[in-house]
Design a protein around this motif. Structure first.
Motif, PDB file in Angstrom:
ATOM      1  N   TYR A 231     112.642   3.195  27.125  1.00  0.00           N
ATOM      2  CA  TYR A 231     112.421   1.519  26.651  1.00  0.00           C
ATOM      3  C   TYR A 231     111.079   1.674  28.590  1.00  0.00           C
ATOM      4  O   TYR A 231     110.429   0.718  28.607  1.00  0.00           O
ATOM      5  N   THR A 232     111.321   2.438  29.447  1.00  0.00           N
ATOM      6  CA  THR A 232     110.403   2.257  30.092  1.00  0.00           C
ATOM      7  C   THR A 232     108.642   2.749  29.962  1.00  0.00           C
ATOM      8  O   THR A 232     107.644   2.126  30.413  1.00  0.00           O
ATOM      9  N   ALA A 233     108.213   4.104  28.603  1.00  0.00           N
ATOM     10  CA  ALA A 233     107.607   4.142  28.140  1.00  0.00           C
ATOM     11  C   ALA A 233     106.833   2.831  27.207  1.00  0.00           C
ATOM     12  O   ALA A 233     105.705   2.766  27.483  1.00  0.00           O
ATOM     13  N   LEU A 234     107.660   2.460  26.263  1.00  0.00           N
ATOM     14  CA  LEU A 234     107.097   1.149  25.678  1.00  0.00           C
ATOM     15  C   LEU A 234     106.697   0.059  26.468  1.00  0.00           C
ATOM     16  O   LEU A 234     105.644  -0.170  26.237  1.00  0.00           O
ATOM     17  N   ARG A 235     107.412  -0.553  27.491  1.00  0.00           N
ATOM     18  CA  ARG A 235     106.705  -1.625  28.226  1.00  0.00           C
ATOM     19  C   ARG A 235     105.055  -1.131  29.523  1.00  0.00           C
ATOM     20  O   ARG A 235     104.554  -1.572  28.938  1.00  0.00           O
ATOM     21  N   ARG A 236     105.484   0.162  29.421  1.00  0.00           N
ATOM     22  CA  ARG A 236     104.399   0.355  30.312  1.00  0.00           C
ATOM     23  C   ARG A 236     102.422   0.416  29.165  1.00  0.00           C
ATOM     24  O   ARG A 236     102.056  -0.135  29.055  1.00  0.00           O
TER      25      ARG A 236
END
Length: 610
Positions: A231-236
């Motif tokens: 979920y690092t990618a979704l936050r970005r």
């Protein structure tokens, strides 16, 4: 004139299966008993457009009946049609379209034994003969010879499905006669299927991008996924905004990994720009190409990654509803994805307010039922909508009118999972992997005459020889099939072919979805070609004449060639070329257009009938 089922009535069990999906009927028009409490039903009809708008529940309804009882009777089909206001003739056409359904009585347990390419090369014929001898009439098990089950790294393979509440499944792979019989006769006693990591020979190695979490993260734990970068990618993505996400995907050079290699960013941009709403996202997880199993491994080993990637794709393209069309022969992948979606929904990562960003998105799983043609995007849309899975003519293209006639973005599992590293490492770093025109890492499904079969990750631009060396190719290599049944054969001395879309094209073959099947000199090549022809004959939807007739003529000619030599065989080879050109030029979709590829390459590159 419509088809009438007759006087057959649904059993209580069949009605319970349908009602569990649709809820209890609200009127006698929907199949409820006609009693005094429903006397008003005689004065007006209910349902109409509202009922017809539920046509897309036809496929789940057929699954519900088939799962509970093992087959679909006339009474059960009639009851489902009344509940959904679907003409029985149309529902019968849908039910008979899929190989996993039966409209004739059969035992509650069905044992599917794969007879496709990888399994055929690993003794599937002997396995089938042994199983059929042990599980004959009266055994309570129906043995079916099946196309590829997506278990090629553990060939030969068998899948048992026992109807009931709940339905039970068991996998035997690599299967022996004894393990296959056990799976069929007592699914609950069958050995536990090995974890997904066993299909990843590189598991745990440094430098992996797409497979980095498989075997490292607990696939059932959302917390473990987030602890490993989830979920690092979704936050970005929320930081960049929809336009920024599309720009990153475009700049990365990502193209579709299903074989067509269409630029993903262009597809997303075209969908996002459509003024018509709602927009839909469809993830194509119906990988049915013989030799393909990478999407299965990703869903079984890293399911939360697909949930996150679908959420990003939907956010970028303005979709609030996603459909995951998952192959019916993947029971463990189904369980893993259902669990992941449920966990994400419970933790606010799906639903009305994803990550507290005010964005609503949810995912619905739709199970396929054994139809290779549903891997074609518009056939997949028809299947979800409750129609026969037949391709549509294009234009209009899906970005304009796709699922339910609305703008739709469709990508396969591997394509979507690539979006995560694009956003976490940035487009320039991702584009630096691979080559100028084929960027990023690629997953290859390697099976056959190798010591380390499974899903291998390499950057685009690695050669066929490097991949075969990594997989441990065995002595006596006779041929390599690239791209699966719809791909082409190459010679053992063509190991310097670069594994890129443009490199394989220049070499006169295709990369397809990443299938690499190695065959040694113990495998009779003509029998493999005949199996490919049988596969396309069975899987043709029959909508267009070139494919419907051409696939049959191709198989007939190959049967004759196997019995002839000299001039007679030459005449049939000439016929094959004519039929192949007709299918390639005039078929509606890629199935007919590629049905001749493997046979042609075997004749021209390998001298299969010399």
């Amino acid at each position: 004139m419509d088809l009438h089922i007759g006087d057959s009535k649904p059993t209580d069990e069949e009605k319970a299966a349908v009602d569990a999906l649709l809820g209890p009927p609200e009127s006698s028009w929907e199949g409820a008993a006609r009693d005094e409490m429903r006397a008003a039903d005689l004065r007006w009809a209910r349902g109409g457009r509202e009922a017809r708008d539920r046509r897309d529940l036809l496929l789940p309804g057929l699954h519900a009946i088939n799962d509970r009882v093992g087959w679909i009777s006339g009474g059960a089909l009639d009851y489902l049609c009344r509940r959904l206001t679907v003409p029985p003739a149309e529902a019968y056409g849908v039910a008979t379209f899929y190989a996993m359904f039966s409209v004739r009585p059969r035992p509650a347990t069905v044992l599917h034994v794969c007879t496709d390419l990888a399994c055929a090369a690993s003794g599937a014929a002997e396995l089938c003969a042994g199983v059929e001898a042990r599980l004959g009439p009266g055994s309570g098990v129906s043995v079916q010879r099946s196309p590829c089950l997506g278990l090629c790294e553990r060939a030969p393979a068998a899948l048992a499905i026992k109807a009931g509440d709940p339905v039970r499944t068991a996998v035997a792979a690599p299967a022996t006669v004894g393990s296959a019989v056990l799976a069929g006769s007592a699914p609950d006693s069958a050995d536990e299927e090995p974890p997904a990591v066993t299909a990843v020979p590189q598991a745990g190695q440094d430098g992996l991008v797409l497979l980095t979490r498989v075997g490292v993260v607990d696939p059932t734990s959302l917390d473990d996924y987030r602890a490993h970068g989830g979920y690092t990618a979704l936050r970005r993505a929320f930081e960049l905004g929809p336009a920024g996400v599309i720009r990153e995907v475009t700049d990365s050079g990502l193209v579709g990994r299903g074989g067509a290699a269409f630029p993903t960013g262009r597809k997303w941009q075209a969908t996002a720009a459509q003024p018509d709403h709602p927009h839909y996202l469809v993830c194509n997880a119906d990988e049915s190409e013989p030799g393909t199993f990478k999407d299965r491994v990703l869903m079984e080993g890293d399911p939360f990654a697909l949930v996150e990637a679908m959420t990003i794709a939907a956010y970028a393209t303005g979709a609030h509803q996603g459909h995951l069309y998952l192959r019916g022969e993947y029971p463990r992948a189904l369980r893993r994805m259902e669990h992941a979606i449920t966990q994400a929904r419970a933790r606010g990562l799906l639903g009305d307010d994803v990550l507290g960003q005010g964005y609503a998105f949810d995912i619905e799983i739709r199970r396929g039922a054994g139809a290779y043609i549903c891997g074609e995007e518009t056939a997949l849309f028809n299947s979800i909508e409750g129609y026969r899975g037949e391709p549509r003519s294009k234009p209009p293209f899906p970005v304009e009118k796709g699922l339910f006639g609305k703008p739709t973005v469709e990508n396969n599992v591997e394509t979507l999972v690539n979006v995560l590293p694009i956003l976490t490492m940035g487009a320039p770093a991702y584009a630096a992997i691979g080559t100028g025109r084929s960027t990023g890492p690629k997953l290859f499904c390697v099976s056959g005459a190798v010591d380390r079969p499974g899903v291998h990750e390499l950057p685009f631009g690695a050669t066929l020889g490097e991949l075969l060396e990594q997989a441990g190719v065995r002595q006596g290599l006779r041929a390599v099939l690239l791209g699966g049944a719809a791909g082409g054969f190459v010679r053992p001395d063509e190991r310097d072919i670069p594994l890129t879309f443009e490199g394989t094209r220049e070499a006169g073959t295709t990369l397809g979805s990443g299938v690499v099947m190695a065959f040694d000199d113990t495998v009779p090549l003509p029998r493999l070609l005949l199996r490919i022809a049988e596969f396309f004959r069975d899987e043709s939807c029959g909508q267009c004449v070139p494919c419907r007739v051409g696939t049959v003529r191709q198989e007939e000619a190959l049967h004759r060639i196997a019995e002839r030599t000299g001039a007679a065989a030459a005449d049939d080879i000439a016929l094959l070329r004519d039929v192949g050109r007709a299918m390639r030029d005039a078929s509606i979709c890629g199935l007919g257009q590629t049905a001749w590829n493997a046979v042609e390459s075997a004749i021209d590159r390998l001298g299969a009938y010399e």
